[in-house]
Scaffold this motif. Structure first.
Motif, PDB file in Angstrom:
ATOM      1  N   GLY A   1     -52.549  20.816  52.082  1.00  0.00           N
ATOM      2  CA  GLY A   1     -51.611  20.488  51.009  1.00  0.00           C
ATOM      3  C   GLY A   1     -51.368  19.006  51.047  1.00  0.00           C
ATOM      4  N   PRO A   2     -50.566  18.516  50.098  1.00  0.00           N
ATOM      5  CA  PRO A   2     -50.313  17.077  50.084  1.00  0.00           C
ATOM      6  C   PRO A   2     -49.490  16.632  51.282  1.00  0.00           C
TER       7      PRO A   2
ATOM      8  N   PRO B   1     -50.634  14.517  46.159  1.00  0.00           N
ATOM      9  CA  PRO B   1     -49.194  14.614  45.984  1.00  0.00           C
ATOM     10  C   PRO B   1     -48.781  14.376  44.528  1.00  0.00           C
TER      11      PRO B   1
ATOM     12  N   THR C   1     -51.794  20.247  40.347  1.00  0.00           N
ATOM     13  CA  THR C   1     -51.840  21.040  41.589  1.00  0.00           C
ATOM     14  C   THR C   1     -52.887  22.149  41.501  1.00  0.00           C
TER      15      THR C   1
ATOM     16  N   SER D   1     -48.777  31.173  47.811  1.00  0.00           N
ATOM     17  CA  SER D   1     -48.448  30.709  49.157  1.00  0.00           C
ATOM     18  C   SER D   1     -48.405  31.872  50.134  1.00  0.00           C
TER      19      SER D   1
ATOM     20  N   GLN E   1     -53.587  25.962  59.079  1.00  0.00           N
ATOM     21  CA  GLN E   1     -52.675  25.746  57.955  1.00  0.00           C
ATOM     22  C   GLN E   1     -53.420  25.416  56.679  1.00  0.00           C
ATOM     23  N   ALA E   2     -52.901  25.932  55.561  1.00  0.00           N
ATOM     24  CA  ALA E   2     -53.504  25.613  54.272  1.00  0.00           C
ATOM     25  C   ALA E   2     -53.339  24.124  54.001  1.00  0.00           C
TER      26      ALA E   2
ATOM     27  N   ARG F   1     -39.456  21.896  44.311  1.00  0.00           N
ATOM     28  CA  ARG F   1     -40.271  22.859  45.072  1.00  0.00           C
ATOM     29  C   ARG F   1     -41.068  23.775  44.152  1.00  0.00           C
TER      30      ARG F   1
ATOM     31  N   GLY G   1     -44.108  22.081  43.432  1.00  0.00           N
ATOM     32  CA  GLY G   1     -44.826  21.505  44.576  1.00  0.00           C
ATOM     33  C   GLY G   1     -44.727  19.994  44.621  1.00  0.00           C
TER      34      GLY G   1
ATOM     35  N   SER H   1     -54.902  20.581  44.904  1.00  0.00           N
ATOM     36  CA  SER H   1     -53.595  20.782  45.554  1.00  0.00           C
ATOM     37  C   SER H   1     -53.376  19.818  46.717  1.00  0.00           C
ATOM     38  N   SER H   2     -54.391  19.015  47.052  1.00  0.00           N
ATOM     39  CA  SER H   2     -54.192  18.065  48.156  1.00  0.00           C
ATOM     40  C   SER H   2     -53.528  16.774  47.680  1.00  0.00           C
TER      41      SER H   2
END
Ligand code: G3P
Ligand code: CA
Length: 301
Positions: free
Chosen positions: A36-37, A213, A206, A19, A33-34, A230, A233, A210-211
């Motif tokens: 992500g879900p 959830p 992930t 990250s 922004q990277a 966390r 993820g 990583s997209s």
């Protein structure tokens, strides 16, 4: 004791490094922004307050009306008032994801032995409905692909539903990729959450995509549920009522962190009442229609 595996420090350090790298890239190179879900609030239609009804997920479809994890049960959940359908995924011997809860065929089909010892062609010759009632004789074990097509059709018809897809047992990255590829081909990435009791499997999801959830299923809660979620993820934890009763502030702590909390598998009015008072974001149940009816009367002004 926590059923899911303990957080792995090496994985945590790797996540922090990754990250940091992504933040550096985004900030320094103007990449934005990277990806992500979607956060739990987006997936669940907002995080709940105490007294506010959470979403309903039909456990293994609507298994009160049709044999669990078969298309009639899954379609009943998709067509019912509930927002989510929950199901269990295993791989056939030839690597095709099929929907079965048990590792063995014996309880819910006329076959015997391990699911993973049979090809999809062999599995689809079995009767997965006769044990439930004569009405469902010759109902087959569905593939994940069949469910994803039904999920897409539901969305295309203007009544989008979401699916909690549980990966049963341990999955390697290559095995996970079979599932994520199917999700991509079906075009339902925004309609699914991948879940597992196995945190290595969550890690592999992930790593592969990583997209998408992910949610961790755990039969008891760690001391710090927010840090635990966390670390992997996860957008949410899926746990049971007794775990939450032992940590009465968990819903509040998760919500303050922007994370969701979902309970399984609640089938009594007493359990639903307690979940409603807690403000959990979702309830997985074997009686989705009854729960919908009960929530309607319990929350009407
Ligand atoms: O998703 C939670 C719940 O489905 C886990 O329990 O054994 O019914 O898969 P199980
Ligand atoms: Ca399940």
């Amino acid at each position: 004791m926590v059923t899911a595996q303990r957080p792995n420090l090496r994985t945590a350090r790797r996540a922090v490094l990754v990250s940091a790298l992504l933040v550096g890239l985004a900030g320094g190179m103007g990449l934005g922004q990277a990806a992500g879900p979607v956060a739990a609030s987006g997936l669940f239609g907002g995080l709940r307050e105490p007294g506010q009804a959470g979403f309903i997920a039909g456990h293994r479809g609507d298994r009160s009306v049709a044999p669990e994890n078969t298309m009639p049960a899954l379609q009943a959940a998709l067509d019912g008032p509930m927002g989510f359908v929950e199901t269990d995924i295993q791989l056939s011997k030839d690597g095709v994801p099929v929907l079965m809860h048990d590792a063995f065929l014996d309880r819910t089909t006329n076959g015997t032995g391990r699911v993973s010892d049979f090809t999809v062609k062999q599995l689809q010759k079995l009767d997965a409905g006769a044990w439930f009632s004569p009405e469902f004789v010759r109902t087959r074990i569905p593939t994940l692909e069949t469910l994803l097509v039904a999920l897409k059709a539901k969305s295309d018809s203007g009544e989008p539903k979401k699916a909690l897809l549980e990966l049963k047992g341990f999955w390697t990255t290559d095995e996970v990729r079979i599932v994520t590829d199917l999700i991509g081909v079906a075009g339902v990435g925004s309609l699914v959450i991948l879940s597992s009791f196995d945190t290595s499997t969550i890690d592999h999801v992930t790593q592969v995509d990583s997209s998408l959830p992910v949610a961790i299923i755990t039969s008891s809660l760690p001391r710090d549920p927010v840090a635990f979620a966390r670390l992997y993820g996860a957008v949410a934890l899926i746990t049971n009522q007794s775990a939450v009763e032992q940590d009465q502030w968990v819903v509040d702590r998760m919500h303050r962190a922007g994370l969701g909390l979902v309970l399984y598998t609640l089938n009594s009015k007493a359990a639903w009442k307690s979940a409603l008072a807690l403000g959990v974001d979702g309830i997985i149940t074997d009686r989705p229609n009854r729960l919908d009816h009960w929530l309607g009367s319990a929350t009407e002004k």
